[in-house]
Design an enzyme around this catalytic site. Structure first.
Site, PDB file in Angstrom:
ATOM      1  N   LYS A  50       5.603 -52.414  41.813  1.00  0.00           N
ATOM      2  CA  LYS A  50       5.950 -53.598  41.021  1.00  0.00           C
ATOM      3  C   LYS A  50       7.040 -54.407  41.736  1.00  0.00           C
ATOM      4  CE  LYS A  50       4.599 -51.292  36.768  1.00  0.00           C
ATOM      5  NZ  LYS A  50       5.028 -50.476  35.631  1.00  0.00           N
ATOM      6  N   GLN A  94      10.346 -48.632  32.681  1.00  0.00           N
ATOM      7  CA  GLN A  94       9.215 -47.782  33.059  1.00  0.00           C
ATOM      8  C   GLN A  94       9.135 -46.539  32.160  1.00  0.00           C
ATOM      9  OE1 GLN A  94       6.948 -48.591  35.540  1.00  0.00           O
ATOM     10  NE2 GLN A  94       5.783 -46.811  34.896  1.00  0.00           N
ATOM     11  N   ASP A 117       5.636 -56.281  29.470  1.00  0.00           N
ATOM     12  CA  ASP A 117       4.676 -55.182  29.302  1.00  0.00           C
ATOM     13  C   ASP A 117       3.835 -55.381  28.042  1.00  0.00           C
ATOM     14  OD1 ASP A 117       4.437 -53.270  31.266  1.00  0.00           O
ATOM     15  OD2 ASP A 117       6.228 -52.159  30.652  1.00  0.00           O
TER      16      ASP A 117
END
Ligand code: NAP
Length: 282
Positions: A50, A94, A117
């Site tokens: 990412k 994460q 997200d």
């Protein structure tokens, strides 16, 4: 005839190129904060990718590698700071987090307009109400890959295997919004093959290698394999790729299918978050 392979890497690359081109001409760059707690090796790989993607796209990126034993209070404090930073448009924590941290509490502390997200209840709720701000990147990836085949989703029988809040459910909702007739299977589904066999579109997100065999797939179906499993040091999906490709019409490989596309969708979400930030600051 064997299935056409949906090349997620190639499609993702062209999306990233487009983003890069857009960002090049921007005065203010999209800003993404990547927060990782502890040293889960899989998470580390995902966060590295990412970070690499966001830098390649010309984004401004801040990465935080936090100690495994960070307190919930300190983590929430960091998220609050990132929520307030004008140069940060997307905040990504994460998952999974170490056991002593409440994942829901931490995820929910991200401002909805920075939730790239798409995991907060507000983002998911808006998806349910067909008023999406940010849809989860993996669900968007699955839909985009289906659409890349040229097959229309409307009117098709779609089966989603898996009902997690971050993959299965949002993918099912997005298919429904696109007028498919949707069935969701899960670990308590009896005779799953009866459902999958009728699927024109089959999205599998269970995290179980070889769950979907050739006998469970309708001829000509579009098969999207979201699963990522490590078997004998090799990455495999949830679908028996070699056999299923003999009957499917289209199929995504693992690796090289949903994974890279998910990352591209995350970059798109960050770009969108920057556009949203302009609205919110008015
Ligand atoms: P999850 O939260 O563990 O959910 C798995 C789902 O699969 C659950 O709903 C579970 O049913 C269902 N399931 C498990 N075993 C099953 C079986 N034998 N038959 C039918 N359903 C079964 O996982 P997730 O976060 O959704 O992720 C799923 C997979 O996608 C994992 O391999 C993950 O690594 C991968 N993934 C890939 C990407 C990507 O970018 N490619 C992104 C995210 C996740 P119950 O609800 O009944 O337990």
């Amino acid at each position: 005839m064997p299935a056409k392979i949906i090349d997620g890497s190639k499609i993702a690359k062209s999306i990233l190129e487009e983003i890069k081109h857009k960002v090049k001409n921007m005065k203010q760059k999209p800003g993404l904060a990547l927060v990782m707690v502890g040293s889960n090796p899989a998470s580390e790989v995902y966060v590295n990718f990412k970070e690499k993607d966001s830098k390649e796209a010309g984004f401004y990126c801040e990465r935080y590698n936090l100690k495994e034993d960070i307190s919930e209070m300190d983590l929430l404090k960091l998220v609050t700071e990132l929520n307030q930073k004008p140069e940060i448009h997307g905040v990504l924590v994460q998952l999974p987090l170490p056991k002593h941290l409440d994942e829901k509490l931490v995820t929910n502390s991200i401002l909805p307009q920075k939730d790239v997200d798409g995991f907060t209840p507000l983002s998911l709720g808006r998806l349910l109400c067909e008023d999406t701000i940010m849809a989860p990147a993996t669900a968007r990836a699955a839909i985009n890959l289906i659409e890349s085949t040229g097959i229309k989703i409307e009117g098709k029988n779609a089966v989603v295997v898996g009902r997690s809040n971050i993959v299965g459910k949002p993918t099912a909702l997005m298919l429904l919004e696109k007028n498919a007739t949707v069935t969701v299977c899960h670990s308590k589904t009896k005779n799953m093959a009866e459902f999958t066999k009728k699927a024109d579109i089959l999205v599998v997100a269970a995290g179980r290698p070889n769950l979907i065999t050739k006998e469970m797939v309708k001829e000509g179906a579009v098969v999207i394999d979201v699963g990522i499993n490590r078997v004998g040091g090799k990455l495999v999906g949830d679908v028996d790729f070699e056999k299923v490709k003999e009957v499917a019409g289209f199929i995504t490989p693992v690796p090289g299918g949903v994974g890279p596309m998910t990352r591209a969708m995350l970059m798109e979400n960050t770009l969108k978050a920057m556009e949203l930030s302009k609205k919110f600051s008015k």
